[in-house]
Structure formats: structure tokens, C-alpha cells
Motif scaffolding. Structure first.
Motif, mmCIF file in Angstrom:
data_model
loop_
_atom_site.group_PDB
_atom_site.id
_atom_site.type_symbol
_atom_site.label_atom_id
_atom_site.label_comp_id
_atom_site.label_asym_id
_atom_site.label_seq_id
_atom_site.Cartn_x
_atom_site.Cartn_y
_atom_site.Cartn_z
ATOM 1 N N LEU A 15 3.987 10.750 -7.198
ATOM 2 C CA LEU A 15 5.160 11.109 -7.998
ATOM 3 C C LEU A 15 5.056 12.516 -8.570
ATOM 4 O O LEU A 15 6.049 13.243 -8.667
ATOM 5 C CB LEU A 15 5.350 10.092 -9.133
ATOM 6 N N ASP A 16 3.847 12.911 -8.984
ATOM 7 C CA ASP A 16 3.661 14.232 -9.579
ATOM 8 C C ASP A 16 3.480 15.324 -8.531
ATOM 9 O O ASP A 16 3.541 16.510 -8.865
ATOM 10 C CB ASP A 16 2.439 14.223 -10.511
ATOM 11 N N GLN A 17 3.246 14.938 -7.275
ATOM 12 C CA GLN A 17 2.962 15.917 -6.232
ATOM 13 C C GLN A 17 4.179 16.217 -5.362
ATOM 14 O O GLN A 17 4.337 17.354 -4.897
ATOM 15 C CB GLN A 17 1.826 15.399 -5.329
ATOM 16 N N LYS A 18 5.025 15.220 -5.142
ATOM 17 C CA LYS A 18 6.173 15.372 -4.241
ATOM 18 C C LYS A 18 7.455 15.030 -5.004
ATOM 19 O O LYS A 18 7.717 13.854 -5.301
ATOM 20 C CB LYS A 18 6.037 14.439 -3.029
ATOM 21 N N PRO A 19 8.288 16.038 -5.326
ATOM 22 C CA PRO A 19 9.512 15.765 -6.097
ATOM 23 C C PRO A 19 10.457 14.785 -5.433
ATOM 24 O O PRO A 19 11.181 14.050 -6.114
ATOM 25 C CB PRO A 19 10.154 17.156 -6.227
ATOM 26 N N GLY A 20 10.477 14.741 -4.105
ATOM 27 C CA GLY A 20 11.414 13.863 -3.418
ATOM 28 C C GLY A 20 11.074 12.397 -3.497
ATOM 29 O O GLY A 20 11.892 11.536 -3.146
ATOM 30 N N ILE A 21 9.857 12.074 -3.956
ATOM 31 C CA ILE A 21 9.417 10.677 -3.957
ATOM 32 C C ILE A 21 10.075 9.874 -5.081
ATOM 33 O O ILE A 21 10.226 8.669 -4.972
ATOM 34 C CB ILE A 21 7.874 10.606 -4.053
ATOM 35 N N HIS A 22 10.480 10.550 -6.163
ATOM 36 C CA HIS A 22 11.025 9.838 -7.318
ATOM 37 C C HIS A 22 12.214 8.960 -6.921
ATOM 38 O O HIS A 22 12.222 7.752 -7.183
ATOM 39 C CB HIS A 22 11.459 10.852 -8.386
ATOM 40 N N GLN A 23 13.210 9.544 -6.307
ATOM 41 C CA GLN A 23 14.390 8.777 -5.917
ATOM 42 C C GLN A 23 14.088 7.824 -4.771
ATOM 43 O O GLN A 23 14.629 6.714 -4.708
ATOM 44 C CB GLN A 23 15.521 9.728 -5.523
ATOM 45 N N LEU A 24 13.185 8.222 -3.870
ATOM 46 C CA LEU A 24 12.777 7.322 -2.783
ATOM 47 C C LEU A 24 12.172 6.048 -3.342
ATOM 48 O O LEU A 24 12.503 4.940 -2.909
ATOM 49 C CB LEU A 24 11.764 8.026 -1.876
ATOM 50 N N LEU A 25 11.270 6.197 -4.300
ATOM 51 C CA LEU A 25 10.582 5.040 -4.876
ATOM 52 C C LEU A 25 11.575 4.105 -5.555
ATOM 53 O O LEU A 25 11.488 2.873 -5.409
ATOM 54 C CB LEU A 25 9.528 5.509 -5.866
ATOM 55 N N GLU A 53 0.824 -1.206 0.000
ATOM 56 C CA GLU A 53 0.000 0.000 0.000
ATOM 57 C C GLU A 53 0.865 1.266 0.000
ATOM 58 O O GLU A 53 0.520 2.268 -0.629
ATOM 59 C CB GLU A 53 -0.928 -0.005 1.217
ATOM 60 N N THR A 54 1.999 1.213 0.703
ATOM 61 C CA THR A 54 2.905 2.366 0.724
ATOM 62 C C THR A 54 3.511 2.612 -0.651
ATOM 63 O O THR A 54 3.621 3.770 -1.099
ATOM 64 C CB THR A 54 4.025 2.137 1.758
ATOM 65 N N LEU A 55 3.894 1.548 -1.342
ATOM 66 C CA LEU A 55 4.422 1.702 -2.698
ATOM 67 C C LEU A 55 3.378 2.292 -3.638
ATOM 68 O O LEU A 55 3.699 3.124 -4.495
ATOM 69 C CB LEU A 55 4.902 0.347 -3.224
ATOM 70 N N LEU A 100 14.787 3.623 -4.908
ATOM 71 C CA LEU A 100 15.606 2.898 -3.931
ATOM 72 C C LEU A 100 14.778 1.927 -3.099
ATOM 73 O O LEU A 100 15.240 0.833 -2.758
ATOM 74 C CB LEU A 100 16.324 3.896 -3.023
ATOM 75 N N VAL A 101 13.544 2.316 -2.764
ATOM 76 C CA VAL A 101 12.670 1.427 -1.996
ATOM 77 C C VAL A 101 12.364 0.167 -2.793
ATOM 78 O O VAL A 101 12.409 -0.957 -2.259
ATOM 79 C CB VAL A 101 11.376 2.168 -1.600
ATOM 80 N N GLU A 102 12.039 0.302 -4.071
ATOM 81 C CA GLU A 102 11.758 -0.877 -4.895
ATOM 82 C C GLU A 102 12.992 -1.774 -5.016
ATOM 83 O O GLU A 102 12.873 -3.000 -5.050
ATOM 84 C CB GLU A 102 11.283 -0.440 -6.278
ATOM 85 N N LYS A 103 14.172 -1.166 -5.060
ATOM 86 C CA LYS A 103 15.407 -1.946 -5.131
ATOM 87 C C LYS A 103 15.606 -2.769 -3.854
ATOM 88 O O LYS A 103 15.976 -3.951 -3.910
ATOM 89 C CB LYS A 103 16.592 -1.005 -5.354
ATOM 90 N N ILE A 104 15.329 -2.161 -2.702
ATOM 91 C CA ILE A 104 15.493 -2.869 -1.433
ATOM 92 C C ILE A 104 14.427 -3.948 -1.274
ATOM 93 O O ILE A 104 14.702 -5.062 -0.803
ATOM 94 C CB ILE A 104 15.436 -1.869 -0.262
ATOM 95 N N VAL A 105 13.198 -3.638 -1.679
ATOM 96 C CA VAL A 105 12.117 -4.622 -1.595
ATOM 97 C C VAL A 105 12.436 -5.826 -2.478
ATOM 98 O O VAL A 105 12.204 -6.977 -2.097
ATOM 99 C CB VAL A 105 10.775 -3.978 -2.005
ATOM 100 N N THR A 106 12.962 -5.580 -3.664
ATOM 101 C CA THR A 106 13.347 -6.675 -4.559
ATOM 102 C C THR A 106 14.430 -7.548 -3.930
ATOM 103 O O THR A 106 14.475 -8.761 -4.137
ATOM 104 C CB THR A 106 13.846 -6.110 -5.897
#
Length: 560
Positions: free
Chosen positions: A156-166, A147-149, A168-174
Motif C-alpha cells: 500500500l505504501d509502495q504502489k499508489p495504484g494498489i489502494h483502490q485495487l485492494l 496470499e495475494t491480498l 474493490l478486490v476485497e469487495k468482490i471476494v466478500t
């Protein structure tokens, strides 16, 4: 602060002026202080803890492009300290408490509390990646990562900082739990066609009680909703609004509750470590379409997560494969009994306990396990499954022919199987060859030869000792009747051989040769007079008739 890094002593400056409210607006100064080792760990943790515990500050800092660098640098600073153990700035209890208060279905705009959840999960995953052995490390499967992902993708279009967070988070989840990314697609497909009322918002605790009560009502009064459609609907609606990990645990606990005891308390990480606990559900659960589909959805996710977890924690790949194969065999064996409507009796016979369950989802899971686990069919047949389950397997799983080589090895190894086990294995093998051997004729021919040799070699076991009026051969602690079991397996094989026809000349020749040998043995067996002789003569006549019938079906005759 940038100027002071080069020109002054920062101890007095940052202690008085650097606050979380200023860092949330622009974390560049704190990042530079951390990189220059000009700030102590405790001060950094205090600022970061305030950012993560305040929804408004989290909402502001997550809009900054350097929020990802802030989290990474702060964790790296803490990891390099001599202080042990390393304690994160946010605990799992705080994340659980926040997850219960979030409106997960509101995704048009990212609210401050949702930004806080994104930031806490991202920080916890970064901490896990940097300190995987820490006792305070984040357990992602216990928390609403899916749900967080999905929230992060909506923002992504509302918060510029989320792009890089997403990214790296997907990389760690994988890296730690790759099945979670697959859940996102599956969950969307399951719930997209379910109508969700927009004029009624049920609180989380009340929704959990509704789901639990639905299970209890069905188990107590199954006739009030024979298909369990209400339970399935409540489950899907709850899963659409709340994290599926919590819903699954609630459902499992309710299903395992009896009149005398409550179901065990389970977190999702505990559930995926022992997914076979779902096989303890009452038989009533598997009969109704609604409850069956709910349980199958849960067990599918749990098995997938368990497989990834096993591979991560096992000492070797061979140990992981052995554990996964054993687990899949238990699950597949139970599913086969459900779809065939029988179980194994005390003497190796079939005991019907329910009507066969017709369920496309169940069929698909069985076939998928057989396809993904070469050797599974051979293990099932070697360890023994009911004849009705063998028949279902042959009729519905063309993938079983991929284990032809493994079955040939099983039949060739006479030291590990008893006489009855070898003949029952030969029965299942010849049926698989006849039904699906055209997919791999070379392996099928070898398997057919091994099975037919076992059939001929078991001729005297079927007849029993000469001059004895009763079946005296037994094996195992329970003293199973070897003669009766072998006799039943032989007649099953002779019945199956009646279906060898068409253009499969090689298979027909092999079968005809084996049947001719049986016919010769029947005629060469001398029969004396007396009660015992008459009984033996009757058995030989039955075998002869079955052999002739099979030969006639293949367009041949008995040649003596």
C-alpha cells in the motif's frame, strides 16, 4: 491522444503509436479511448495481455492511480461487444504458472513478479464480477487469493495504484467467497509462532515432496513419530511459504493414498465441493495429535467454504439449509464416535473400536457445530448414536439443551419413530434435562414430561409378551431384539434419574410421579409359577430395585 479524440481520426494513430510500454507509464490515454469507443476490443486485449504477461510493465502500471480504472474499463468494453463467448486477457493456467514461481514469503518490497501476480488476480476477479456465467471465469478458491491480498496490503505504501485495487478486490471476494478474508487472520495465527529458517530456501516442488513424504512415512511407520510432530511442522512451514490451497490438496491426496492406489487428484474447488472426503482418512490419522490437527484445520476451512458455496449455488435458502444440516450431522456423528471411542453395532449396541480421543480442537468443533445448527442434536439422537456418544454429548456439550423443543416434538410424533427409537430418544432427552436443564427450565420441564411418559409407556415392551420364554419381538430387516434394546434404555434412564437432586423441585416431582407409576405397575403385574414366570419375576424385581434406588436418591420412597 487526448487531442486526437476530439480533432482527428484515431484509427491510424493508435494502431502505430499506442503500445503497452506507453500505457504502463500512463494509462490515461487508453482509458479515454475506451470510454469514447474509439478503440476496438482486440487492440485493447493485445495491450492488456502484454501488460499482464510482462512483470516489468505490470510493476510500472500498478504504480499509477488509474490502474483500477484501466482494468474496469477494458473489461466493460469487452462485455459490451457482440462477440461471444468473452475470453479474458489472462487465463487461469497463466495465473497458476505464475503462482508457482513467486517468493510468497518476501514482503519487504513488492517485486515485479509479485506486482504481476497482483494485477493478474485483480483483473481475473473483475472479470468474474462482470461475467460470472462465463466458462472462462476465474475460480478464486483454486488460487492464492489470501496470499495475494496480503501482498497488496504490504504494498500500500509502495504502489499508489494498489489502494483502490485492494478495496474493490476485497469487495468482490466478500461477494463470491467471504470465507477467504477470515482465512487471512486464521492462517497468521497458526503460523506466527513457528520458527522459519532464513538460511535455507526450499524450492516449491521439493517442499511439496517433503510434505507428501512426511505423510507417507507416518502412515508406514507410525511408531517412529507417534505424535506426528514432524508432519505437522512440515505442513505449517510449507503453508507459511506457499499457498495453503496447494498444501491442503497435497496433504489430502497423500492421506488417501493406499498401498494399492494413489490418492485422487483434487483441486481446492473440488475439495470444498465434497469436504466429507476427509472422513475417509485412515483411523491412524485421527489417533496422532499432529495429523489430527492438520486434518481438522483442513476440514474446518473446507466446511466453511462449502457452506458459502452451497448458499450461492442452491435454488432456495431452504434447500441450502437442508443440505448443510445433513452434512453437519454426518461430520458431527463421526466426531462423536471418535471422542467417545465407539460406533454403532449391528443390533443397536455399542462396539468399541478405539480409545476415546482427547482433543480440545475436536471438542471445540463439535460444540461449535451444535451451537450454530439448532436441531442438530435432535437429528443425531433421532437417527441413533451409540450410548457412549450420548454420554459424551451430555457430559461435554451444555449447548445440547437448546434442542429441547425439537426433542419434545420428536417424542410427540409417534408415527415416525419405532418403539426402540422413542425410548432411546427419551433416554438421551432425560439425561440432557438433568445435566443442563437449569439453562431453560420451562423447555426442560416439557421435555422431561415427554421422556418420562415414554418410559412408563414402554414398561410392557421391556417385560416382553406374557408366557413366552424368549424375546420374540423384533423390528427392521435385521430383526433387532426390541425387548433387549428397550430394557437397556429403561435401566439407563432409571440410573440417570438417581442424579436428580438439589433445588429443582418441579423436575423432582415429575420424576417421582413417573417412578411411582412404574412401581405400581411392577406390583400389579401378576406372576404365575413355572420357568417363564420365574424369568419374568426376576425382571420385575430388577426394575423394582432400580425404581426404589432412584426414589431414594431423590429423597422419596415407593408408595403403593
Amino acid at each position: 491522444c487526448k487531442w486526437a479524440v476530439v480533432h482527428g481520426d484515431l484509427e491510424a494513430i493508435y494502431t502505430k503509436t499506442l503500445k503497452a510500454s506507453l500505457v504502463s507509464h500512463d494509462p490515461s490515454a487508453l482509458i479515454q479511448l475506451i470510454r469514447g469507443n474509439s478503440i476496438n476490443v482486440q487492440k485493447t486485449l493485445d495491450i492488456l495481455g502484454e501488460l499482464l504477461s510482462n512483470a516489468e510493465l505490470s510493476n510500472e502500471v500498478i504504480s499509477h492511480p488509474k490502474v483500477c480504472a484501466l482494468l474496469e474499463e477494458s473489461i466493460e468494453l469487452q462485455a459490451n461487444t457482440v462477440c461471444k463467448p468473452i475470453i479474458p486477457a489472462v487465463s487461469q493456467i497463466q495465473i497458476e504458472d505464475l503462482a508457482r514461481r513467486i517468493p510468497w514469503n518476501e514482503r519487504e518490497s513488492i517485486s515485479p513478479i509479485q506486482s504481476q501476480m497482483i494485477l493478474q488476480c485483480a483483473y481475473s476477479l473483475f472479470f468474474l464480477d462482470r461475467n460470472p456465467a462465463s466458462p472462462f471465469a476465474f475460480e478464486p478458491r483454486d488460487h492464492p487469493i489470501v496470499e495475494t491480498l496480503r501482498l497488496m496490503k504490504c504494498g500500500l505504501d509502495q504502489k499508489p495504484g494498489i489502494h483502490q485495487l485492494l478495496e474493490l478486490v476485497e469487495k468482490i471476494v466478500t461477494k463470491f467467497c467471504p470465507e477467504i478474508l477470515e482465512y487471512m487472520e486464521d492462517q497468521e495465527m497458526e503460523t506466527q509462532s513457528i520458527f522459519m529458517p532464513t538460511n535455507q530456501e526450499t524450492p516449491r516442488r521439493e517442499m511439496m515432496l517433503i510434505v507428501e513424504q512426511s505423510v507417507e512415512n507416518y502412515l508406514t511407520f507410525p511408531k517412529s513419530d507417534p505424535s506426528a510432530s514432524k508432519l505437522e511442522r512440515n505442513y505449517l512451514l510449507a503453508k507459511r511459504r506457499f499457498p495453503f490451497t496447494e498444501i491442503d490438496c497435497t496433504i489430502v491426496r497423500a492421506l488417501l493414498t493406499t498401498k494399492h492406489s494413489r490418492g485422487p487428484f483434487l483441486s481446492y474447488s473440488m475439495l470444498i465441493r465434497d469436504p466429507l472426503i476427509l472422513l475417509q482418512c485412515p483411523l491412524l490419522v485421527w489417533k496422532a495429535r499432529g495429523t489430527r490437527r492438520v486434518v481438522l484445520a483442513i476440514i474446518k476451512r473446507a466446511l466453511q467454504a462449502n457452506e458459502h458455496l452451497t448458499r450461492q449455488t442452491s435454488q432456495s435458502e431452504d434447500a441450502a439449509e437442508e443440505f448443510i444440516s445433513s452434512r453437519n450431522m454426518v461430520v458431527c456423528r463421526c466426531f462423536l464416535c471418535l471422542v467417545s471411542g465407539c460406533t454403532m453395532g449391528p443390533n443397536g449396541t455399542d462396539t468399541s473400536v478405539l480409545d476415546p480421543i482427547r482433543c480440545d480442537v475436536l471438542y471445540g468443533m463439535i460444540r461449535l457445530m451444535i451451537t450454530k445448527n439448532p436441531g442438530l442434536v435432535a437429528m443425531l439422537i433421532k437417527q441413533g448414536i451409540p450410548d457412549m456418544a450420548v454420554d459424551w454429548l451430555v457430559d461435554n456439550c451444555a449447548e445440547s439443551i437448546q434442542d429441547a423443543h425439537s426433542l419434545t416434538i420428536v417424542l410427540s410424533d409417534r408415527s415416525r419413530l419405532t418403539a426402540t427409537e422413542r425410548l432411546r430418544t427419551a433416554d438421551a432427552s432425560i439425561r440432557i434435562v438433568i445435566a443442563h436443564g437449569t439453562r431453560d427450565e420451562s423447555e426442560a420441564k416439557t421435555l422431561a414430561y415427554a421422556a418420562l411418559n415414554q418410559l412408563v409407556a414402554s414398561f410392557f415392551l421391556v417385560l416382553g409378551p406374557v408366557g413366552v420364554p424368549v424375546n420374540v419381538l423384533g423390528e427392521g430387516e435385521r430383526g433387532m431384539d426390541v425387548t433387549q434394546i428397550c430394557r437397556k434404555a429403561m435401566f439407563r434412564m432409571l440410573s440417570a434419574l438417581q442424579h436428580v437432586h438439589g433445588s429443582r423441585t418441579g423436575l423432582k416431582n415429575e420424576c417421582s410421579m413417573a417412578l411411582q407409576k412404574l412401581a405400581t405397575l411392577c406390583k400389579s403385574e401378576g406372576v404365575q409359577s413355572g420357568t417363564v414366570a420365574n424369568r419374568r419375576k426376576t425382571q420385575l424385581k430388577e426394575i423394582w430395585d432400580a425404581v426404589v434406588k432412584a426414589l431414594n436418591a431423590m429423597g422419596s420412597t415407593a408408595q403403593l
